[in-house]
Each structure stands twice: as structure tokens, then as C-alpha cells.
Design a protein around this motif. Structure first.
Motif, PDB file in Angstrom:
ATOM      1  N   MET A 130       0.838  -1.203   0.000  1.00 44.68           N
ATOM      2  CA  MET A 130       0.000   0.000   0.000  1.00 44.68           C
ATOM      3  C   MET A 130       0.869   1.248   0.000  1.00 44.68           C
ATOM      4  SD  MET A 130      -3.207  -0.966   2.510  1.00 44.68           S
ATOM      5  CE  MET A 130      -2.273  -1.770   3.813  1.00 44.68           C
ATOM      6  N   LEU A 131       2.003   1.171   0.707  1.00 45.52           N
ATOM      7  CA  LEU A 131       2.914   2.308   0.743  1.00 45.52           C
ATOM      8  C   LEU A 131       3.500   2.560  -0.643  1.00 45.52           C
ATOM      9  CD1 LEU A 131       3.824   4.175   3.043  1.00 45.52           C
ATOM     10  CD2 LEU A 131       5.896   2.787   3.246  1.00 45.52           C
ATOM     11  N   HIS A 132       3.735   1.489  -1.390  1.00 47.21           N
ATOM     12  CA  HIS A 132       4.249   1.625  -2.750  1.00 47.21           C
ATOM     13  C   HIS A 132       3.262   2.421  -3.607  1.00 47.21           C
ATOM     14  CE1 HIS A 132       5.309   0.380  -6.865  1.00 47.21           C
ATOM     15  NE2 HIS A 132       6.512   0.131  -6.383  1.00 47.21           N
ATOM     16  N   MET A 133       1.972   2.097  -3.515  1.00 51.83           N
ATOM     17  CA  MET A 133       0.951   2.846  -4.255  1.00 51.83           C
ATOM     18  C   MET A 133       0.852   4.274  -3.747  1.00 51.83           C
ATOM     19  SD  MET A 133      -2.085   0.019  -4.833  1.00 51.83           S
ATOM     20  CE  MET A 133      -2.144  -0.623  -3.162  1.00 51.83           C
ATOM     21  N   HIS A 134       0.986   4.435  -2.451  1.00 51.17           N
ATOM     22  CA  HIS A 134       0.968   5.743  -1.797  1.00 51.17           C
ATOM     23  C   HIS A 134       2.095   6.632  -2.337  1.00 51.17           C
ATOM     24  CE1 HIS A 134       1.126   8.514   1.693  1.00 51.17           C
ATOM     25  NE2 HIS A 134       2.373   8.168   1.873  1.00 51.17           N
ATOM     26  N   PHE A 135       3.302   6.072  -2.441  1.00 51.67           N
ATOM     27  CA  PHE A 135       4.440   6.812  -2.985  1.00 51.67           C
ATOM     28  C   PHE A 135       4.178   7.217  -4.433  1.00 51.67           C
ATOM     29  CE2 PHE A 135       7.466   4.362   0.025  1.00 51.67           C
ATOM     30  CZ  PHE A 135       7.337   5.327   0.997  1.00 51.67           C
ATOM     31  N   ASP A 136       3.641   6.291  -5.205  1.00 47.74           N
ATOM     32  CA  ASP A 136       3.396   6.561  -6.625  1.00 47.74           C
ATOM     33  C   ASP A 136       2.412   7.714  -6.788  1.00 47.74           C
ATOM     34  OD1 ASP A 136       3.901   5.833  -9.355  1.00 47.74           O
ATOM     35  OD2 ASP A 136       1.867   5.048  -9.437  1.00 47.74           O
ATOM     36  N   TYR A 137       1.381   7.734  -5.948  1.00 46.13           N
ATOM     37  CA  TYR A 137       0.379   8.805  -6.013  1.00 46.13           C
ATOM     38  C   TYR A 137       1.014  10.149  -5.644  1.00 46.13           C
ATOM     39  CZ  TYR A 137      -3.528  11.784  -4.749  1.00 46.13           C
ATOM     40  OH  TYR A 137      -4.392  12.850  -4.654  1.00 46.13           O
TER      41      TYR A 137
END
Length: 243
Positions: free
Chosen positions: A169-176
Motif C-alpha cells: 500500500m505504501l508503494h501505491m501511496h508513494f506513486d500517487y
């Protein structure tokens, strides 16, 4: 001679299992292997040119990390990301982040502070390289350095499991955040927490830890809504909105 050969084979298998584990873990955390994707032992053994034994060992270890699910029919899947349970996940993360940070403010040593600063700097370096895998790893390491300063291994172990579980989820968070023109990956959050811990101000450390968690929650929900606006899968976003 046979005993030596057996020992050598066991060592080679252990290295093989470790290599497969690290590669699959990287692919799962970076979402190259999508949630719910099947992991066939035979296919993986062919891919890595190894027997099924080290593949099985790697999958068992990934299961222990909560990154794969080994089903009763002997099939294995990449663990889904539970959007329905996300509010409960954040609730647990917030509690453990706050209590570990409060304890760090009470129990820290100078060596603990130095370790936190080193991990905060490592996270900043990963952000500058835009390396999401390194960013999630160094973010985890920073927060675990805080937990280590708290001197309660039981709370630290529970916290570690939640941090590991949230890395995708943090990976998606960073991408956003990276794609947003109004937000930044680099901030003073980690250093503000360190300063509150340095001052032994448990109340301020608690407050900053809580704000840090809520910021992650808010940004992740913004990410979900942004994906929905761009024709993200309706059923997935609807599950998140049930919270």
C-alpha cells in the motif's frame, strides 16, 4: 564423502531458496506480481532453473511474511490487499505507532537517536533516487529504529508485522504522491519525531506519530479516489468506500 555431498547440496538449496524468496518478495512488494496472482511451483522452478524444493521453502517464508496465501488445495496466490479492512489496519497501525514512539521518548539512548537519524537519512536518499522499494524498506527501518528505542520487544514485533504488511500500500501511496503536483515525498516528519524523542516529550512524540499515520490514511484514500476517477475497478473502490 556422501555426508559432504549432502551438506553441500543442502547449502546450495538454502542459497537457492533465499534467492527465490528475495526475487519474489521484490516483485510482490513492487506490484510486478499483482495481488491474487497464482504462484505455480513448477513454473517458478523452471524460471529459476531450480528444483521445487527451494521454491517451496521460499513460498513458505513468503507466507510467513503475509505476502502469499497457501491454500488447502496446494495452490499458492499472492496475498490480496484487503481494502475492506484498511480502516482497521490503519487503526492498529496508529495505536502501535503511537505507543512505540511514546516509549522511545521515555527510554531512548544517544545510540538510539543516532540510529534513527541514520535511517531517516537513508529514507531521504531513497526518495531522491525515486526507488520505491528502497523507500518502503527504509521507511520501515526508520520506524523500527523508533520501536527499538522503546525497549518493548512485544510491541515492536507487532508493529513490525503491520509495517511489513503495509509495504505494498505504501508503494501505491508513494506513486500517487510522486505524480501529484501539490505534494512532496520528502518532508520533515521523521526528523520532527526524532526531535520530540530527543526532548523526551512523550506527548509531542505521540501527537506527531498520530499525524504521520493519519497523513498516510488520507493520502491513500485520495489515491483510491483518484484511481476511481480514472476508471479504476468499481468493485475494488466500492469496498474501500464501505469504511
Amino acid at each position: 564423502m556422501n555426508e559432504k555431498n549432502s551438506a553441500a547440496e543442502k547449502q546450495a538449496r538454502g542459497k537457492g531458496a533465499r534467492y527465490i524468496y528475495e526475487e519474489l518478495k521484490r516483485e510482490i512488494l513492487t506490484l510486478e506480481l499483482e495481488p491474487g496472482a497464482p504462484l505455480d511451483e513448477t513454473t517458478i522452478s523452471h524460471r529459476f532453473a531450480m528444483s521445487r524444493s527451494p521454491v517451496r521453502e521460499a513460498l513458505v517464508r513468503l507466507s510467513g511474511d503475509g505476502l502469499v496465501e497457501m491454500l488447502s488445495n496446494r495452490s499458492t496466490l499472492v496475498a490480496p490487499i484487503d481494502l475492506v479492512g484498511f480502516p482497521r489496519y490503519v487503526e492498529a497501525l496508529d495505536y502501535l505507532q503511537r505507543i512505540n514512539t511514546r516509549l522511545a521518548a521515555r527510554n531512548r539512548t544517544e545510540a538510539d537517536l543516532a540510529a534513527m537519524e541514520a535511517e531517516a537519512q537513508a529514507f531521504d536518499a531513497a526518495c531522491r533516487e525515486n526507488d520505491y522499494l528502497a523507500m518502503s524498506a527504509t521507511n520501515r527501518d526508520f520506524h523500527m529504529s523508533v520501536a527499538a528505542a522503546g525497549k518493548n520487544p512485544y510491541l515492536a514485533r507487532s508493529y513490525e508485522r503491520l509495517l511489513d504488511e503495509g509495504r505494498r500500500m505504501l508503494h501505491m501511496h508513494f506513486d500517487y504522491i510522486h505524480s501529484s503536483s501539490s505534494d512532496r515525498l520528502l518532508s520533515s516528519d521523521h526528523y520532527d519525531i526524532i526531535e520530540a524523542i530527543r526532548a523526551r516529550n512523550a506527548g509531542e512524540a505521540d501527537k506527531l506519530a498520530h499525524e504521520h499515520t493519519r497523513q498516510f490514511h488520507s493520502r491513500f484514500m485520495e489515491f483510491l479516489h483518484a484511481r476511481y476517477d480514472n476508471d479504476f475497478d468499481f468493485d475494488v473502490i466500492a469496498m474501500a468506500q464501505q469504511s
